[in-house]
Design an enzyme around this catalytic site. Structure first.
Site, PDB file in Angstrom:
ATOM      1  N   SER B 165      -5.229 -10.530   3.085  1.00 32.33           N
ATOM      2  CA  SER B 165      -4.132 -10.661   2.131  1.00 32.33           C
ATOM      3  C   SER B 165      -3.570 -12.093   2.157  1.00 32.33           C
ATOM      4  O   SER B 165      -4.338 -13.042   1.977  1.00 32.33           O
ATOM      5  CB  SER B 165      -3.062  -9.623   2.472  1.00 32.33           C
ATOM      6  OG  SER B 165      -2.167  -9.483   1.415  1.00 32.33           O
ATOM      7  N   ASP B 331      -8.640  -1.114  -3.303  1.00 28.54           N
ATOM      8  CA  ASP B 331      -7.565  -2.116  -3.280  1.00 28.54           C
ATOM      9  C   ASP B 331      -7.265  -2.555  -4.711  1.00 28.54           C
ATOM     10  O   ASP B 331      -8.069  -3.239  -5.338  1.00 28.54           O
ATOM     11  CB  ASP B 331      -8.022  -3.307  -2.428  1.00 28.54           C
ATOM     12  CG  ASP B 331      -6.940  -4.379  -2.272  1.00 28.54           C
ATOM     13  OD1 ASP B 331      -5.908  -4.293  -2.968  1.00 28.54           O
ATOM     14  OD2 ASP B 331      -7.148  -5.281  -1.456  1.00 28.54           O
ATOM     15  N   HIS B 364      -5.249  -1.602  -0.214  1.00 29.41           N
ATOM     16  CA  HIS B 364      -5.163  -2.967   0.295  1.00 29.41           C
ATOM     17  C   HIS B 364      -5.023  -2.998   1.817  1.00 29.41           C
ATOM     18  O   HIS B 364      -5.592  -3.853   2.484  1.00 29.41           O
ATOM     19  CB  HIS B 364      -3.960  -3.637  -0.374  1.00 29.41           C
ATOM     20  CG  HIS B 364      -3.786  -5.075  -0.022  1.00 29.41           C
ATOM     21  ND1 HIS B 364      -4.764  -6.019  -0.271  1.00 29.41           N
ATOM     22  CD2 HIS B 364      -2.766  -5.738   0.557  1.00 29.41           C
ATOM     23  CE1 HIS B 364      -4.333  -7.199   0.145  1.00 29.41           C
ATOM     24  NE2 HIS B 364      -3.126  -7.056   0.645  1.00 29.41           N
TER      25      HIS B 364
END
Lengths: 219, 393
Positions: B165, B331, B364
């Protein structure tokens, strides 16, 4: 999809050389110069890339199936998940010394576009494919009246990932059409052995079960 | 929202910002951090954790870049929450990022609130927390500060940089800014830029914080308040984006929380509500509200192409770094298409790149969770890179 074809060839106990490597892959690898940068399109579980890297080649791969990619990356190979039909466009001109399409041509949606991209990305291309002009296949259609199924191509017509079969003769015609020079051509017989005799094309087209072509871009 | 009780008072929180439970390095006015905002920031403090041992050749260092709500406590008990580190599935002895083989460094990002300079740190000029007087920072600023830390530690070149991320954004920025200093880069669930949808989600979170009367224009320390409710709502909203519809349904479905029938009220009847409230409440215990504003902003500003004439590939021309890009099927915050865009740019630049998409319904946050396929790929990639670098097994 691309990989399934290759897995089948692996499982079909394809003829293997002294070192345990598949003969068709050894033929392909022998065409590549030491130290070259190579892109293997439809690299499956990475067997060819490993063979090439053991010979000092800087190899990269594209593979459609997630299992194939993950297996390759876990082996430390530089492989990306992607589709020969759509993702070759992202590579710049002359990015590699060779682009290889091993046992994958017949599973692409647009073989001609794929071949053109290969010869754009690299000056030289190596293509191996099952020869649909082989006598056994001709006989199955002629006498059996059915779509052929062989050891290397075991699928029924309604579930095969192979949608663009061609014979050696057909492939030569495509090479002429895209203006590719045929630098080398090798046919493998039903036992995966190289056919060494200097034979005319029609003989190869009838008795070669697989073909490997080294092509180059006309300057 | 129920009244959030917190185990820490404000003094405790500023204490962690200035005097954290981690080693720190301080850079004075002679070595300012040049920020994208045009400010020379000094003094700068960076808090970090290390695990494992640096080898004699100084060639086995792995930088771990943490995500928005992460920190430097990768595999040790968190000093504030008492919970295990955030990447204990990935990092440790015998694990893919092997602490017996690699020397692992994880700094708290600039703007974070766990000991690196940020809005909760004390401004030496006023002896009060910086609050909104802290300059706006970018992902590139975070990476510059990390490079200063590595200089200080005497590490010229990293064996690898890894992160998910926002951590993945830092990894990409590292490879673009310092290609000679990163041997292998592992951006997971990342992107070359923050999408409009993601900026939109962040804006909702920031507005929730700023709408809390306890935020007090960012000066909540001076007023002895804490915008708990606003930050908790921000966290609740964001947390949904880290999961997936399938994962939420699998975990909670429409099940009731400790009751058999609806109460016909606005209590947390559903398990999923109760879970989100819990997520919000526990988050505010450890995270500074202003820091949340700064870090979300840094992600919003991230756009690698912007630094290279609009073409990401230009940022990686002739890069010696090898990459392994990983995405997750479910995600939707950093979807596979974003990772594929990274791969296309790297291909165009001729980089050595691997890319795998992992099948999971965990969304995610999958990069933080138990995903055997992820571990196999990270291990394989790092092993291959270690062989090339000549690291001993």
């Amino acid at each position: 999809m691309l990989s399934r074809v290759k897995y089948d060839l692996t499982m079909a106990e394809a003829a293997r050389g002294a070192g345990g490597a598949r003969i068709d892959l050894l033929v392909v690898a022998a065409m590549v110069d030491h130290g070259a940068r190579v892109l293997d399109v439809g690299c499956g579980d990475g067997e060819l890339l490993r063979l090439l890297e053991s010979r000092g080649v800087d190899g990269r791969g594209i593979e459609l199936s997630r299992e194939g990619v993950n297996e390759c990356v876990a082996k430390g190979l530089a492989v990306v998940q992607g589709d020969a039909d759509t993702d070759l466009a992202a590579y710049p001109n002359d990015a590699f010394d060779y682009v290889i399409l091993s046992q994958t041509l017949q599973a692409t949606r647009q073989p001609r576009v794929v071949l053109e991209h290969m010869l754009r990305i690299s000056r030289r291309a190596i293509v191996s494919f099952p020869n649909f002009g082989h006598w056994n296949i001709r006989l199955q259609i002629l006498l059996g009246g059915q779509m052929p199924r062989t050891r290397n191509l075991p699928y029924a017509w309604y579930e095969t990932p192979n949608i663009h079969f061609c014979s050696i003769k057909d492939f030569r015609a495509l090479c002429f059409a895209v203006g590719a020079k045929m630098d080398q051509a090798v046919a493998l017989n039903a036992w995966g052995r190289q056919m060494r005799l200097k034979m005319p094309w029609w003989f190869w087209n009838l008795f070669g079960e697989q073909a490997v072509f080294l092509l180059s871009r006309r300057a | 929202m129920a009244d959030a009780t917190t185990t820490l008072d404000l003094a405790d929180r500023t204490r962690e910002a200035d005097h954290p439970h981690s080693p720190v390095v301080r850079f004075g006015a002679d070595k300012p951090l040049r920020l994208d905002a045009g400010v020379d920031f000094a003094p700068l403090q960076i808090a970090y954790q290390t695990y494992g041992t640096l080898n004699a050749e100084r060639s086995n260092a792995v930088l771990i870049c943490h995500a928005l709500t992460g920190d430097q406590h990768v595999v040790n008990t968190h000093p504030v929450t008492g919970k295990p580190g955030w990447w204990e599935t990935m990092v440790g002895p015998g694990l893919p990022i092997d602490t017996e083989r690699y020397f692992i460094i994880c700094p708290n990002v600039v703007g974070g609130c766990m000991g690196s300079s940020g809005p909760a740190s004390t401004n030496p000029a006023t002896r009060l927390p910086w609050g909104l007087d802290f300059p706006v920072i970018t992902v590139r600023d975070m990476v510059r500060a990390q490079a200063m830390l590595l200089d200080y530690l005497g590490i010229d070149s990293l064996f690898a940089a890894a992160g998910g991320s926002m951590g993945g954004m830092q990894v990409l920025q590292w490879a673009a800014s310092y290609p000679q200093r990163v041997f292998a880069a592992l951006p997971i669930a990342a992107a070359t830029r923050h999408s409009a949808q993601n900026i939109a989600f962040h804006e909702v979170g920031r507005q929730a914080v700023m709408a809390d009367p306890d935020w007090r224009g960012g000066r909540y320390f001076a007023h002895g308040t804490n915008p708990r409710r606003g930050l908790a709502v921000a966290r609740m909203g964001a947390h949904i984006t880290y999961l997936s519809d399938a994962a939420l349904h699998r975990k909670f479905g429409r099940r009731f929380q400790n009751r058999d029938n609806p109460t016909f009220s606005f209590d947390a009847d559903f398990q999923v509500e109760s879970y989100l409230r819990h997520q919000g409440i526990t988050f505010v215990e450890r995270f500074d509200a202003n820091s949340y504003l700064y870090l979300t902003r840094a992600m919003d500003y991230f756009d690698l192409a912007g630094d290279y004439d609009g073409v990401v590939a230009n940022g990686f021309r002739d890069t010696p770094t090898r990459f392994c890009v990983i995405s997750f099927t479910s995600d939707w915050l950093f979807p596979t298409a974003e990772s594929r865009a990274i791969v296309h740019a790297l291909n165009a630049a001729g980089a050595r790149v691997s890319f795998a998409e992992i099948t999971t319904d965990k969304g995610h946050d999958a990069f933080l969770l138990d995903e055997p396929e992820l571990f196999a790929i990270v291990r394989g990639f790092l092993d291959g890179a270690a062989r090339s670098r000549g690291l001993r097994a």
